[in-house]
Every structure is written in structure tokens, then in C-alpha cells.
Motif scaffolding. Sequence first.
Motif, short mmCIF file in Angstrom:
data_model
loop_
_atom_site.label_atom_id
_atom_site.label_comp_id
_atom_site.label_asym_id
_atom_site.label_seq_id
_atom_site.Cartn_x
_atom_site.Cartn_y
_atom_site.Cartn_z
N TYR A 1 47.28 42.67 34.67
CA TYR A 1 48.40 41.87 35.17
C TYR A 1 48.43 40.57 34.36
CZ TYR A 1 47.05 45.00 38.97
OH TYR A 1 46.67 46.10 39.72
N ALA A 2 49.46 40.37 33.54
CA ALA A 2 49.48 39.23 32.63
C ALA A 2 50.80 38.46 32.73
CB ALA A 2 49.24 39.70 31.20
N LEU A 3 50.85 37.31 32.05
CA LEU A 3 51.97 36.37 32.07
C LEU A 3 52.10 35.71 33.43
CD1 LEU A 3 54.68 38.39 30.05
CD2 LEU A 3 52.94 36.80 29.21
N CYS A 4 50.96 35.38 34.01
CA CYS A 4 50.93 34.68 35.29
C CYS A 4 50.65 33.19 35.05
CB CYS A 4 49.84 35.26 36.19
SG CYS A 4 50.08 37.00 36.62
N ASP A 5 50.92 32.38 36.06
CA ASP A 5 50.62 30.95 35.92
C ASP A 5 49.59 30.46 36.93
OD1 ASP A 5 52.02 30.88 38.29
OD2 ASP A 5 53.58 29.50 37.59
N LYS A 6 49.18 31.34 37.84
CA LYS A 6 48.16 30.96 38.81
C LYS A 6 47.42 32.21 39.27
CE LYS A 6 47.36 28.47 43.14
NZ LYS A 6 48.00 27.75 44.28
N VAL A 7 46.10 32.18 39.17
CA VAL A 7 45.27 33.31 39.57
C VAL A 7 44.72 33.07 40.97
CG1 VAL A 7 43.09 34.52 39.10
CG2 VAL A 7 44.65 33.99 37.23
N GLY A 8 44.73 34.11 41.79
CA GLY A 8 44.28 33.97 43.17
C GLY A 8 43.00 34.73 43.49
N VAL A 9 42.30 35.25 42.47
CA VAL A 9 41.06 36.00 42.69
C VAL A 9 40.01 35.53 41.70
CG1 VAL A 9 42.13 38.07 43.66
CG2 VAL A 9 41.93 37.83 41.17
N ASN A 10 38.79 35.96 41.92
CA ASN A 10 37.67 35.61 41.04
C ASN A 10 37.05 36.87 40.45
OD1 ASN A 10 37.75 32.76 41.73
ND2 ASN A 10 36.84 33.34 43.70
N THR A 11 36.39 36.72 39.32
CA THR A 11 35.71 37.86 38.72
C THR A 11 34.63 38.37 39.67
OG1 THR A 11 34.22 36.33 37.57
CG2 THR A 11 36.12 37.13 36.35
N GLU A 12 34.43 39.68 39.64
CA GLU A 12 33.49 40.40 40.48
C GLU A 12 33.94 40.49 41.94
OE1 GLU A 12 29.71 38.41 39.77
OE2 GLU A 12 29.26 39.85 38.18
N GLN A 13 35.13 40.02 42.23
CA GLN A 13 35.65 40.12 43.60
C GLN A 13 36.21 41.52 43.85
OE1 GLN A 13 38.36 36.96 44.76
NE2 GLN A 13 39.45 38.29 46.19
N ARG A 14 35.89 42.10 44.99
CA ARG A 14 36.45 43.38 45.37
C ARG A 14 37.84 43.16 45.99
NH1 ARG A 14 34.52 47.90 43.41
NH2 ARG A 14 35.57 48.91 45.15
N VAL A 15 38.79 44.00 45.60
CA VAL A 15 40.15 43.88 46.13
C VAL A 15 40.60 45.24 46.65
CG1 VAL A 15 40.80 41.98 44.60
CG2 VAL A 15 41.16 44.33 43.85
N LYS A 16 41.57 45.20 47.55
CA LYS A 16 42.19 46.41 48.09
C LYS A 16 43.59 46.55 47.51
CE LYS A 16 42.00 45.11 52.34
NZ LYS A 16 41.50 43.76 52.14
N ALA A 17 44.15 47.73 47.61
CA ALA A 17 45.54 47.92 47.17
C ALA A 17 46.44 46.99 47.97
CB ALA A 17 45.95 49.37 47.38
N GLY A 18 47.29 46.25 47.28
CA GLY A 18 48.20 45.31 47.94
C GLY A 18 47.70 43.89 48.00
N ASP A 19 46.43 43.66 47.65
CA ASP A 19 45.91 42.28 47.67
C ASP A 19 46.57 41.46 46.56
OD1 ASP A 19 44.26 42.83 49.75
OD2 ASP A 19 42.38 42.75 48.61
N THR A 20 46.86 40.19 46.85
CA THR A 20 47.48 39.29 45.88
C THR A 20 46.49 38.93 44.77
OG1 THR A 20 48.93 38.35 47.57
CG2 THR A 20 48.56 37.04 45.58
N LEU A 21 46.98 39.01 43.52
CA LEU A 21 46.13 38.72 42.37
C LEU A 21 46.54 37.45 41.63
CD1 LEU A 21 45.88 42.33 40.88
CD2 LEU A 21 44.27 41.20 42.42
N CYS A 22 47.85 37.30 41.34
CA CYS A 22 48.30 36.15 40.58
C CYS A 22 49.79 35.92 40.80
CB CYS A 22 48.00 36.31 39.08
SG CYS A 22 48.85 37.71 38.30
#
Length: 286
Positions: free
Chosen positions: A234-255
Motif C-alpha cells: 500500500y503506497a502513496l500514503c501520507d500517514k501510517v497507522g501501524v508499526n512493523t511486526e504488528q499483526r493485522v486483520k482483514a479490514g484493519d486501517t493501515l495508512c
Amino acid sequence: MLLCLLAGCATDRVASGPANKTGSTPGGSWVSIQRGDTLGTLAKQAGVPLVRLQRFNPGVKARHLAVGQRILMPSRRERAPSGGPYRYQIRPGDTYTGVARHFGSQASRLQAANPDVSASALRVGQLIQVPLDSSAASSSSTSTTRMPSTRTSPANTSALPSSAGSWPWPLDDYRVVRRYGKDDRGRLQPMLLAAQQGDQARAVAPGEVSFADTMRQLGKVVIVHHDNNLQSVYALCDKVGVNTEQRVKAGDTLCRIAKNPDSGRFILLFDMRRNGNPINPARLLQ
């Protein structure tokens, strides 16, 4: 240029083990590829023989390393004899299924090879035996010059997950402004999706964030590693909402999607990869 950056131009390395900035990994770890990395340089930095690093990563194509692709750095306690079985050290989050998939084996074979080690009671630092299929063992001992054309594993050739075709799109409201495919020069280009101001990209499947930072010419970028050695970008974003090594579920906000200064539109660059190679997202999205 975008495809080049996605194929091998990261800006940071992420490790889930004790790797330091120079790549030294006395306890073994997972690392993510960054700009300019090769298996040779990674092996040299970590003080690991190249053939040893290759044997511990049987599904990795040395000439096709990709952004966010994870490489297993072996610890000094582990062994990878030609033909196997390997001696593998359990890391945080490991399961028989995940370990077997990485080495092109099967969870049932790992359980059979380790009758005294319950799959539900794996401990970090524990050593287990990993039997190899004959094809994986053969490719592990192949010379470096032949590796790209001869190394295969079930991770490379197995079918997509049963959920393929039902994954949600990364945006709730979108318009496809460029489909995945080759341009006029025959170069593969990732998908571009038009969004609205304030829209946020969401994970298309459960997984672990392997990269969440700035990337040259791509703004803020998030890469999620999924089962079956799939990666979503997921690219061309201006704000990231997650951290590396973080587990996410389908539908979780990323950026949050950024506004393109040239077109004035909000555009998300979305890409899917398997074993580090680009694939058509349409094969997975509903």
C-alpha cells in the motif's frame, strides 16, 4: 520506476530476532530486504556462509529479492546438512505449519520427526528436526549460479489460498485508474486506485506488517506479509497507522491516502506479490 522500487528498494530492515544494524545475528532472526541487499551481502554481514543462508531459505530466488520479503538468518545452534534433516530453532510465533511451509515440507512430517515435541507446546529456543522433501534437498545443494533456474518448492508452486477471490479491496470507495499489467514498454505496473480525501487503505487479509515507513518517490508505504508467502503493498500514503511486526486483520486501517501534488487527486498504489514476484490482485480480490 515504481516497479523498480517495489521490487527491491526499501529504506529500513526489520528483524524479529536479535539482529543488529550490521546484520549480525548470533541468535537467529528474520530480516526484511532493504535497498541494495543481496543474499551474498546479507550472508557476509551476518558472518554466515552463503550456501548456509540459501539452504535456510529454499523458496527464495536470489535474483528476485523484493521489498518486505523476509529472509531467515540461521543461528549458530542450527544445522542445514545437504539433504536434511535440518535442525531448526523455534522463534516467537512459530508453528509447525509455518515452519513446514518455509522449508517446503509438511506439518505432519515435522510432527512425525519430533514425536516428543507437541505442536501446541513449542517453546522459543527449542530445537526441532525439519525433514525435507527430496526436491527441496536437491535444490538446497545446487550451486549459486544455477540457483535461480532450479530452486523450487511448494511455496512457489502451490495453489493460492482457498480464500482467493473473496479478499476485500483495500478501499471502501474507489475507482480503478490503472489496472495491473504491462505498459507500452512491456513493463509490469501495479494497480492505482482513486480515493477521496481522508480515505484510508485497509488490510486485504490477516498478516504481519513487514514494512511501515517512507520510501523514496512512493511516500509512506505499508507492506503486509500474509500466509502462502503473499505480500500486499500500500503506497502513496501520507500517514501510517501501524508499526512493523504488528499483526493485522482483514479490514484493519493501515495508512491514509495522500494527495498527488501533480494531479490533485488522492491515489493509492496497490500491489500484490507472491514469493517476491508481482501477481494480479484480481486473482485474490472479490
